[in-house]
Write a protein that holds these residues in place. Structure first.
Motif, PDB file in Angstrom:
ATOM      1  N   ALA A 347       6.472   9.011   9.973  1.00 33.64           N
ATOM      2  CA  ALA A 347       5.366   9.035   9.009  1.00 33.64           C
ATOM      3  C   ALA A 347       5.011   7.627   8.537  1.00 33.64           C
ATOM      4  O   ALA A 347       3.832   7.302   8.345  1.00 33.64           O
ATOM      5  CB  ALA A 347       5.742   9.911   7.814  1.00 33.64           C
ATOM      6  N   LEU A 348       6.012   6.783   8.350  1.00 33.94           N
ATOM      7  CA  LEU A 348       5.746   5.396   7.951  1.00 33.94           C
ATOM      8  C   LEU A 348       4.954   4.656   9.022  1.00 33.94           C
ATOM      9  O   LEU A 348       3.986   3.949   8.723  1.00 33.94           O
ATOM     10  CB  LEU A 348       7.068   4.667   7.693  1.00 33.94           C
ATOM     11  N   LEU A 349       5.354   4.821  10.271  1.00 31.81           N
ATOM     12  CA  LEU A 349       4.654   4.144  11.363  1.00 31.81           C
ATOM     13  C   LEU A 349       3.253   4.720  11.548  1.00 31.81           C
ATOM     14  O   LEU A 349       2.296   3.980  11.812  1.00 31.81           O
ATOM     15  CB  LEU A 349       5.465   4.267  12.650  1.00 31.81           C
ATOM     16  N   MET A 350       3.102   6.027  11.412  1.00 32.37           N
ATOM     17  CA  MET A 350       1.781   6.652  11.515  1.00 32.37           C
ATOM     18  C   MET A 350       0.878   6.184  10.380  1.00 32.37           C
ATOM     19  O   MET A 350      -0.325   5.958  10.565  1.00 32.37           O
ATOM     20  CB  MET A 350       1.916   8.178  11.456  1.00 32.37           C
ATOM     21  N   GLY A 351       1.456   6.018   9.186  1.00 34.32           N
ATOM     22  CA  GLY A 351       0.664   5.639   8.026  1.00 34.32           C
ATOM     23  C   GLY A 351       0.113   4.235   8.072  1.00 34.32           C
ATOM     24  O   GLY A 351      -0.819   3.900   7.324  1.00 34.32           O
ATOM     25  N   MET A 352       0.653   3.391   8.959  1.00 34.48           N
ATOM     26  CA  MET A 352       0.174   2.004   9.054  1.00 34.48           C
ATOM     27  C   MET A 352      -1.281   1.927   9.508  1.00 34.48           C
ATOM     28  O   MET A 352      -1.962   0.933   9.265  1.00 34.48           O
ATOM     29  CB  MET A 352       1.062   1.214  10.010  1.00 34.48           C
ATOM     30  N   SER A 353      -1.783   2.987  10.148  1.00 32.61           N
ATOM     31  CA  SER A 353      -3.161   2.981  10.641  1.00 32.61           C
ATOM     32  C   SER A 353      -4.125   3.713   9.714  1.00 32.61           C
ATOM     33  O   SER A 353      -5.291   3.904  10.051  1.00 32.61           O
ATOM     34  CB  SER A 353      -3.213   3.636  12.027  1.00 32.61           C
ATOM     35  N   ALA A 354      -3.660   4.097   8.510  1.00 35.42           N
ATOM     36  CA  ALA A 354      -4.480   4.937   7.638  1.00 35.42           C
ATOM     37  C   ALA A 354      -5.597   4.176   6.938  1.00 35.42           C
ATOM     38  O   ALA A 354      -6.622   4.764   6.579  1.00 35.42           O
ATOM     39  CB  ALA A 354      -3.597   5.615   6.591  1.00 35.42           C
ATOM     40  N   ARG A 355      -5.420   2.877   6.730  1.00 30.86           N
ATOM     41  CA  ARG A 355      -6.401   2.121   5.943  1.00 30.86           C
ATOM     42  C   ARG A 355      -6.719   0.781   6.608  1.00 30.86           C
ATOM     43  O   ARG A 355      -5.856   0.161   7.226  1.00 30.86           O
ATOM     44  CB  ARG A 355      -5.853   1.871   4.529  1.00 30.86           C
ATOM     45  N   MET A 356      -7.956   0.354   6.422  1.00 33.91           N
ATOM     46  CA  MET A 356      -8.394  -0.899   7.032  1.00 33.91           C
ATOM     47  C   MET A 356      -7.622  -2.094   6.489  1.00 33.91           C
ATOM     48  O   MET A 356      -7.311  -3.033   7.234  1.00 33.91           O
ATOM     49  CB  MET A 356      -9.896  -1.086   6.778  1.00 33.91           C
ATOM     50  N   ASP A 357      -7.278  -2.071   5.200  1.00 35.37           N
ATOM     51  CA  ASP A 357      -6.556  -3.219   4.642  1.00 35.37           C
ATOM     52  C   ASP A 357      -5.158  -3.333   5.228  1.00 35.37           C
ATOM     53  O   ASP A 357      -4.624  -4.445   5.349  1.00 35.37           O
ATOM     54  CB  ASP A 357      -6.521  -3.168   3.112  1.00 35.37           C
ATOM     55  N   TYR A 358      -4.550  -2.202   5.628  1.00 31.37           N
ATOM     56  CA  TYR A 358      -3.251  -2.283   6.297  1.00 31.37           C
ATOM     57  C   TYR A 358      -3.392  -2.973   7.648  1.00 31.37           C
ATOM     58  O   TYR A 358      -2.578  -3.817   8.026  1.00 31.37           O
ATOM     59  CB  TYR A 358      -2.678  -0.880   6.529  1.00 31.37           C
TER      60      TYR A 358
END
Length: 365
Positions: A347-358
């Motif tokens: 989930a942490l690795l998947m969440g890295m693509s959730a937002r443009m600022d990330y």
């Protein structure tokens, strides 16, 4: 056989049978640069190792892990990590009798129904020994989470009718049941000794608490954090129930008693007055401790007389022979913890693509 792989980015594939040459796992998607050694993995495997007390199967296995790939100079390389644990104490003759009938509570009948064939030596692929691969992979995931200040603590909440009433995490290492309550552990021992005299077994409940998890992990539809945790925990062979936070008790609650009120935190972050939700709202972590429980069934292999049928459908009476745990719960604690670590790491690795600022933090110029 499909279904031996788990995860999206941090993806594992377990392999091997209970009485084969060995069991293991291939871990793909682990970032390069994570400090990792065989000892980091071994400490987790030692927690599920058989033969550590009279309440566990007497099968003697060192469960020594070998890293075959993916590590160089003490760090992960970003390539697949292959792990092997050799089987050294398999006694297939203990199981030759069951080739002709279906054991109650086991997957014998369903394996035959699906494949027209089954490995009757200790259950083959459906044996609890398959969880070695899960634990080895979960140890790597837990190592990654540790680098981010995220910690997991799983323990036995109850065995049969005996439940904990106090919590001392250090006590888990001082009794054979992984119970954080010395008095409860003593009562559980008495309960199990009586069942063993009756050639019977017990189930129990494992609880897991995760601290340091940030808000924002998981997705709101099919990749809900709690849904993925449920799938992971229910994929463990002996687990028959899963609940988060207040779990099934919410059916008796009202909106006012079940809702967690939001409060301003001392550091400016949002916090909650209570945690009935168990740390997940709308499938996404809310920054509170993540809390869930797993119900583990009694050991299916028992020496007491049971009714079943043979492969021809004729009724017979059996007593299951072999080396079996009177209770699976204590050795399953680390399996539950490791499966949770796998879900959270993915989930942490998947969440890295959730937002443009990330994305800009990594790739921006």
């Amino acid at each position: 056989m499909a279904g031996s792989s788990f995860g999206n980015i941090f993806r594992i594939t377990t392999w091997g049978e209970s009485h084969g040459a060995g069991v293991g796992v291939v871990v793909d998607g682990c970032p390069a640069g994570l400090p990792l050694s065989e000892q980091d993995i071994q400490v987790y495997l030692n927690r599920r190792r058989p033969g550590q007390s009279r309440f566990a199967t007497p099968r003697k296995e060192d469960d020594t892990v070998e890293i075959l790939s993916g590590i160089f100079e003490g760090k992960t390389t970003g390539t697949p990590i292959s792990l092997l644990v050799r089987n050294t104490s398999h006694r297939s003759q203990d199981y030759s009798e069951i080739a002709s009938y279906y054991r109650p509570g086991h997957a014998d009948y369903t394996f035959d129904s699906k494949y027209g064939f089954r490995d009757y030596r200790g259950g083959g692929r459906s044996s609890g020994r398959e969880t070695i691969g899960r634990v080895a992979a979960g140890a790597i995931a837990a190592r990654l989470l540790e680098q981010l200040g995220i910690t997991l603590c799983a323990y036995t909440r109850s065995i049969g009718p005996v439940s904990i009433s106090s919590f001392d995490p250090d006590e888990c290492d001082r009794n054979p049941f992984c119970m954080p309550d010395a008095d409860a552990a003593e009562k559980a021992g008495g309960y199990l000794r009586q069942l063993m005299k009756e050639k019977n077994s017990s189930g129990g409940i494992i609880e897991c608490v995760v601290h340091g998890l940030p808000a924002g992990l998981g997705d709101p539809v099919f990749e809900k954090l709690d849904a993925n945790l449920a799938k992971a925990i229910l994929s463990i062979g002996a687990v028959k129930g899963f609940e988060m936070g207040d779990g099934m008790a919410v059916a008796q609650a009202t909106g006012l008693t079940n809702n967690d009120s939001f409060l301003p935190g001392s550091d400016g972050a949002v916090t909650k007055a209570t945690n009935h939700a168990g740390g997940v709202l709308g499938g996404i972590s809310d920054g509170s401790p993540l809390i869930f429980r797993a119900a583990v069934k009694p050991t299916s292999s028992i020496a007491a007389l049971q009714q079943t049928v043979n492969k021809d459908g004729a009724p017979i009476t059996i007593s299951v022979k072999g080396r079996h745990d009177p209770v699976i719960v204590p050795r399953a604690v680390v399996v539950v913890e490791c499966m949770a670590a796998l879900v959270l790491t993915d989930a942490l690795l998947m969440g890295m693509s959730a937002r443009m600022d990330y994305i800009k933090k990594i790739w921006g110029k």
